[in-house]
Design an enzyme around this catalytic site. Sequence first.
Site, PDB file in Angstrom:
ATOM      1  N   ARG A 169       0.819  -1.221   0.000  1.00 39.62           N
ATOM      2  CA  ARG A 169       0.000   0.000   0.000  1.00 39.62           C
ATOM      3  C   ARG A 169       0.850   1.267   0.000  1.00 39.62           C
ATOM      4  NH1 ARG A 169      -5.026  -1.240   4.152  1.00 39.62           N
ATOM      5  NH2 ARG A 169      -6.412  -2.136   2.579  1.00 39.62           N
TER       6      ARG A 169
ATOM      7  N   LYS B 126     -17.200 -18.287   3.006  1.00 43.45           N
ATOM      8  CA  LYS B 126     -18.605 -18.068   3.360  1.00 43.45           C
ATOM      9  C   LYS B 126     -19.429 -17.450   2.252  1.00 43.45           C
ATOM     10  CE  LYS B 126     -18.424 -17.819   8.307  1.00 43.45           C
ATOM     11  NZ  LYS B 126     -18.634 -16.963   9.468  1.00 43.45           N
TER      12      LYS B 126
ATOM     13  N   GLY C 245      -8.739  -9.246  -0.144  1.00 44.63           N
ATOM     14  CA  GLY C 245      -7.962 -10.015   0.826  1.00 44.63           C
ATOM     15  C   GLY C 245      -7.290 -11.296   0.381  1.00 44.63           C
TER      16      GLY C 245
ATOM     17  N   GLY D  13     -12.234  -4.433   2.043  1.00 48.67           N
ATOM     18  CA  GLY D  13     -13.636  -4.042   2.186  1.00 48.67           C
ATOM     19  C   GLY D  13     -14.092  -3.080   1.101  1.00 48.67           C
TER      20      GLY D  13
HETATM   21  C1  3PG Z   1      -8.406  -1.907   5.664  1.00 50.55           C
HETATM   22  O1  3PG Z   1      -7.276  -2.365   5.735  1.00 50.55           O
HETATM   23  O2  3PG Z   1      -9.419  -2.627   5.659  1.00 50.55           O
HETATM   24  C2  3PG Z   1      -8.547  -0.427   5.521  1.00 50.55           C
HETATM   25  O3  3PG Z   1      -7.351   0.205   5.778  1.00 50.55           O
HETATM   26  C3  3PG Z   1      -9.653   0.100   6.388  1.00 50.55           C
HETATM   27  O4  3PG Z   1      -9.409  -0.231   7.725  1.00 50.55           O
HETATM   28  P1  3PG Z   1     -10.651  -0.561   8.678  1.00 50.55           P
HETATM   29  O5  3PG Z   1     -11.256  -1.851   8.175  1.00 50.55           O
HETATM   30  O6  3PG Z   1     -10.078  -0.687  10.046  1.00 50.55           O
HETATM   31  O7  3PG Z   1     -11.623   0.586   8.543  1.00 50.55           O
END
Ligand code: 3PG
Length: 439
Positions: free
Chosen positions: A77, A240, A397, A420
Site C-alpha cells: 500500500r 462463506k 484479501g 472491504g
Molecule cells: C483496511 O485495511 O481494511 C482499511 O485500511 C480500512 O481499515 P478498517 O477496516 O479498520 O476501517
Amino acid sequence: MNLNLLHLRETSFTSALRLRSDKKSRLLSSTILNSHLYLITMPYQLDSYSFAGKRALVRVDFNVPLNDVFEVTDDTRIRAAVKTIKKIMADGGRVVLMSHLGRPKGGPEAKYSLKHIVPVVSKHLGVKVKFADDCIGNKAREVVDKLKDGEVALLENLRFYSEEEAGDEFFAGQLAENGDVYVNDAFGTAHRAHASTAVIARFFPTDKLFGYLMEDEVQSIDRVLNSSATPVTAIIGGSKVSSKIAILENLMDRVQNILIGGGMAFTFIKAQGGKVGNSLVEEDLLEKAIDLIAMARDKGINLYLPTDAVIADAFNNEANRKESGIASIPAGWMGLDIGPKTVTLYRDVILRSKTILWNGPMGVFEMSNFAQGTLDVANALAEVTAKNGAFTLVGGGDSVAAVNQFALADKVSYVSTGGGAMLESLEGRRLPGVAAILL
Ligand code: 3PG
Ligand code: MG
C-alpha cells in the site's frame, strides 16, 4: 481541464454523464458513485493540477501490517501511493500525508504510531520524510509550516481521535488546516465515511482531487462491472457465501459466467441435495443458495459449481486426503479444495474470457496440500492475460494473498489494494470516499 458533456442517459442501470478529454479517457464506475449511475470519463485529475508552492493534504491508506518489532511486513500500500506523492513533489508541492493504522480505541497507542513506518515511506520516496506527533493542532502545524517545496511530512495516526471514525466535521476542519488542496488516494479506506476520507472534502470545494491509485482502482472495477469486452467471468470463492450474496446478486446483471469455489460452494451443493460430509455449510442460507441458482437461470447467466473436490478427514495439512465427487462426500470427510475435473472446467471458461474478476480462493491454499485448485486458477488468469490480452482483476484479501504467495501478482492486469472497499464496490455500493470528491 477541458471537459465536454458528451452523453447523458438514464436506464434502470445507468444514467450516465460522460465527460471526456482529448487525451485520455477514464471511467469512474457508475455503480460506485451512485445508485443512479453516472458514468464519467476523464483524464487523471492529478495530471492537470499544478501543486507548485501548495500544501497538498493527501489521504493515503498506510494501514499496513507490522511485525512484533514494528517493521512493515507488506509495503504494497505504501508503494501504491508513491506515484501520486512523487507527482506532487515534482511539481514543487509540499506533501502532507495522513493515514490511519490499525484500530486504536480512540486515543494514542504506541504500537499504532505511524512513526514506525517513516523509514519505509522515506525509502520509497527517496527523501527523508518528516513526522508530526499529532495530526491536528500545533504539533502538526509546526512540521507542516517548516516544509519546503518538494518535501514530505507524515502526520500521526488519524484514529488516535475518535472524531475520525465519527466523521466529525470540526475535526475534519482541523485536519483541513494542514493543506491548500486535498487529494484522496486511500482506496482501501474509501468505503469508510470518516472525517479524513469524506467529510474533509467539504473544506476544499474547488481543490479536491483523486490520486492516481484511487483512479486506477475505480477504473479497474469499472472495467469488470461495465465491460463490453465479453465474455466477462467472475470467479468467486472464499469460505462463506454469506459475505458474497450481495456481490453475486450484483454480478448477475453484469457478467456472463460465474465460477464458484472455496468453502462457499458446499452450501450450494447441499441446498441441491448433495452429500457434503463435514464440509463447511451455512445452513441458514440453503434457501438463498437455491434462489441464487434460480436467479442465474432466469437471467441467462452460466453459474458454475465445482463437480469434484479434494477432501480430507481433518482440517489440517497432514490429514488423509483423496478426490471425491462434489455431491458424494463421505461422512467424516470435508472438501478443502476444488478437484482436478473442476479445474479443467474452470480453466476452459477462464481461457475463453476477455474480462475476468477473481475474488476469493478456491480452497484452503494456506495449506500446501489444498492449494492446487487456487494455484491452477491463478495460473489460468496469468495465461489468459498474457496470451489473449484479457483484462484480469484480482481483489479482496485472500485472493490477493494467494497471487502474492504464488508470485503471480505481476502476471495479472491489476491487483487491488482494497479489501472491504473492493467488496463494497463489487456489491454496487457507493463509496463515500469516491463520492465526496465528485459531489
Ligand atoms: C483496511 O485495511 O481494511 C482499511 O485500511 C480500512 O481499515 P478498517 O477496516 O479498520 O476501517
Ligand atoms: Mg478492513
